[in-house]
Design a protein around this motif. Sequence first.
Motif, short mmCIF file in Angstrom:
data_model
loop_
_atom_site.label_atom_id
_atom_site.label_comp_id
_atom_site.label_asym_id
_atom_site.label_seq_id
_atom_site.Cartn_x
_atom_site.Cartn_y
_atom_site.Cartn_z
N GLN A 278 20.84 9.96 10.77
CA GLN A 278 21.09 8.65 10.29
C GLN A 278 21.98 7.92 10.93
OE1 GLN A 278 22.01 9.14 6.10
NE2 GLN A 278 24.41 8.91 6.70
N VAL A 280 24.38 3.97 10.45
CA VAL A 280 24.44 3.02 9.53
C VAL A 280 24.88 1.67 10.42
CG1 VAL A 280 26.33 2.09 7.86
CG2 VAL A 280 25.64 4.80 7.96
N LYS A 282 25.79 -2.54 10.55
CA LYS A 282 26.31 -3.65 9.84
C LYS A 282 25.59 -4.57 8.96
CE LYS A 282 30.85 -3.27 12.89
NZ LYS A 282 31.43 -4.06 13.59
N ALA A 287 19.44 -3.36 11.75
CA ALA A 287 18.71 -2.04 11.43
C ALA A 287 17.18 -2.24 11.17
CB ALA A 287 19.05 -2.03 9.65
N ASP A 326 25.59 8.44 -0.96
CA ASP A 326 24.85 7.30 -1.83
C ASP A 326 23.42 8.16 -2.38
OD1 ASP A 326 23.35 5.13 -2.42
OD2 ASP A 326 24.78 4.00 -1.49
N VAL A 329 20.25 6.74 -0.65
CA VAL A 329 20.03 7.20 0.62
C VAL A 329 18.93 8.54 0.47
CG1 VAL A 329 20.55 7.97 2.87
CG2 VAL A 329 21.78 6.03 1.66
N PRO A 344 15.56 0.52 6.11
CA PRO A 344 17.11 0.26 5.93
C PRO A 344 17.06 0.48 4.39
CG PRO A 344 16.16 -1.22 7.37
CD PRO A 344 14.91 -0.61 6.92
N HIS A 346 20.25 -0.23 1.59
CA HIS A 346 21.54 -0.76 1.44
C HIS A 346 22.71 0.05 0.78
CE1 HIS A 346 19.74 -4.75 2.87
NE2 HIS A 346 18.69 -4.45 2.30
N THR A 347 23.64 0.04 1.43
CA THR A 347 24.76 0.76 0.84
C THR A 347 26.06 0.09 0.87
OG1 THR A 347 25.57 2.03 2.82
CG2 THR A 347 23.78 3.00 1.64
N GLY A 350 26.84 -0.49 4.61
CA GLY A 350 25.86 -1.26 5.42
C GLY A 350 24.38 -0.69 5.29
N VAL A 352 21.31 1.61 6.04
CA VAL A 352 21.00 2.90 6.61
C VAL A 352 19.93 3.22 7.04
CG1 VAL A 352 21.33 5.69 6.16
CG2 VAL A 352 23.08 3.55 5.43
N SER A 354 17.27 6.33 8.30
CA SER A 354 17.23 7.70 8.39
C SER A 354 16.02 8.23 9.29
CB SER A 354 17.52 8.35 7.03
OG SER A 354 18.51 7.98 6.41
#
Length: 635
Positions: A278, A280, A282, A287, A326, A329, A344, A346-347, A350, A352, A354
Amino acid sequence: MLEGLRVASQNWIGRTIMALVMGVIVISFSIWGVGDVFRGMTAQRLARVGSGEVTVDTYRSAYQNELRRIQQRMRRAITNEEAHQSGLDLQILERLITEVALDQKAQQLGLAASDETTQRLLASEKVFQGPDGKFDAARFKQIANDSGFTERGFVADQKNTYLRKMITDIAVAGVEPPKLMVEAIYRFRNESRTIDYVILPPSLVGAAPTPSDEELKKYFDEREQTFRAKEYRKLTALVVSPSTVGKPESAPAEQVRKLYDEVKSKRYGTPEKRDVRQIVFKTDTEAEAALAKLKAGADIDAMAAELKLNPKDVNLGLVEQRDFGDPKVGAAVFALPEPGLTGPVHTAFGAVVSQVRSIAPAVYNKTFEQAEPELRAEIAAQGAMPEVRRLHEAIEDQRASGKTLAESANAVGLETHVYDGVDDAGNDRSGKPIAGLPAGPDLVKAAFASDIGVDNDTVATRDGGYVWYEVNGIEPARQKTFEEVKQAVADAMRSDAAQKALAAKADEIVAKLNAGRPIEDVAKEVGVQTQRANEVKREARPDFNTNVIVRFFDVAPRNAGSAVVDNGRLVFFVRDSKTPVFDPSSIEAKTIAEQLKPAFHNDLLEQYVGGLEKALGVDINQKALEAATGAEPDK
């Protein structure tokens, strides 16, 4: 004479001589006689603790009260010498020293208890309450008198006791047994092994020759203590535990299924794992662009290298869903039906992206149907805890009112169980383990430390329950005569000879097994049948005695060993060993923690009080202690 003294003291020479004479007299009296008057002021001090002290009278009163209490429980007189040999005198002194030390600490901290608070606490003590649950003034007065106090003195003593308890409670507040310790005991208790074994009968090595009477007598004389009749005790037991009170059939089916889904990964196998990479980003734009490249065939590791990311942050390896920081994810990763990419997510750090490289499916060694009975029992046990506590309080109230164990059980709608003859190993008169003996070795140990007519403390069960017991009879051990055991001696001699031959044969088989020979092949050569025991734990079983079970766990997995059994020699091979994943939420784990807590707190308090006494300084008058108890000093 007096006139001569007056005349002599009229001039300075006479006065000087008189001063010298009187000084000699004063010194002489202070050494030989008058000094005892001054020393008498501290003769009542048995121990000094900082600025406080334990007086002889205080000690003697506490010692006599405790001695009287023990005599009432034992129903016989206890001499001072017996009390001294058991360490009672020092135990009382240590307790009083601790109390003085804690009293001084309370003063340093400025702690105090008002009369109103003390009265409220006394009224809440069950020991001072009558059958109606309310404070009983007559009962309070009787207990105070039995303790050697006036009512006013007893209240003052209890006030100090509450202050001391306040300090000790603060010292251990919030302190729990270390999780590592609880886990170690949990794993030790629940490690299970699969054992393949064969039993080598004595007939395998032939019959030993019949010994002569002289040989029998010599064997008996050398092993006389072996042929003693063991001590047996008759016990009445009452068990109240979640497993006995709970009703598994009443557990809702949906609750059982839910519990299985929650614990199956921990208890019954390996959960699903996925090999995950994965990155991350910004912004969402970055993403989305990266996701498009990956879908077009770009390598995620090469992309991470271009972005100068730490490979450890990108390559997560084989992970479970719960391993993700998270949950969103983890949910996205495990929602993929097959290896692939997630959009993507959202966390807080940023967006993510995977990639799932491979999927290791979950493997379970118990289906829901196989696990259902024990899960039903567990749910029923958890729901039974309030009823267990209610029954515990009800039985304790019955016992406090002087009822027998059978009467107490009958009053709450339960039944006791009587064990006619139990030895110190938990076996019956035939030498076989008593099936279903509640609390097992713990109950046996407690019963053999007790006596007939003694009001015993309860013994804890592994699932958080209680066992009340009474010793109803004692059949003492005795030495048997040679004529009485002659046949047993002959059998023992033949058994010894057979065991020696069997031990040599067993060693040969163990060597073959450790060299890699299958136990089935070796069994065929010897002419015996291979048997298997599944889920063997460090607990009593009807098919193996304690010594054999200990041997099972002394040998490493995939290795062999042997042990003596009643019908010959047992040779075994440890096929596998399973150590369960620690589940801190299980009833057993919580019970272990609760059972450890008192000892853990006691150790902590012992260190705290020891440090407090060291800081204050303790000085004991040994001669005063011996005089107060009347015990002979140790030589």
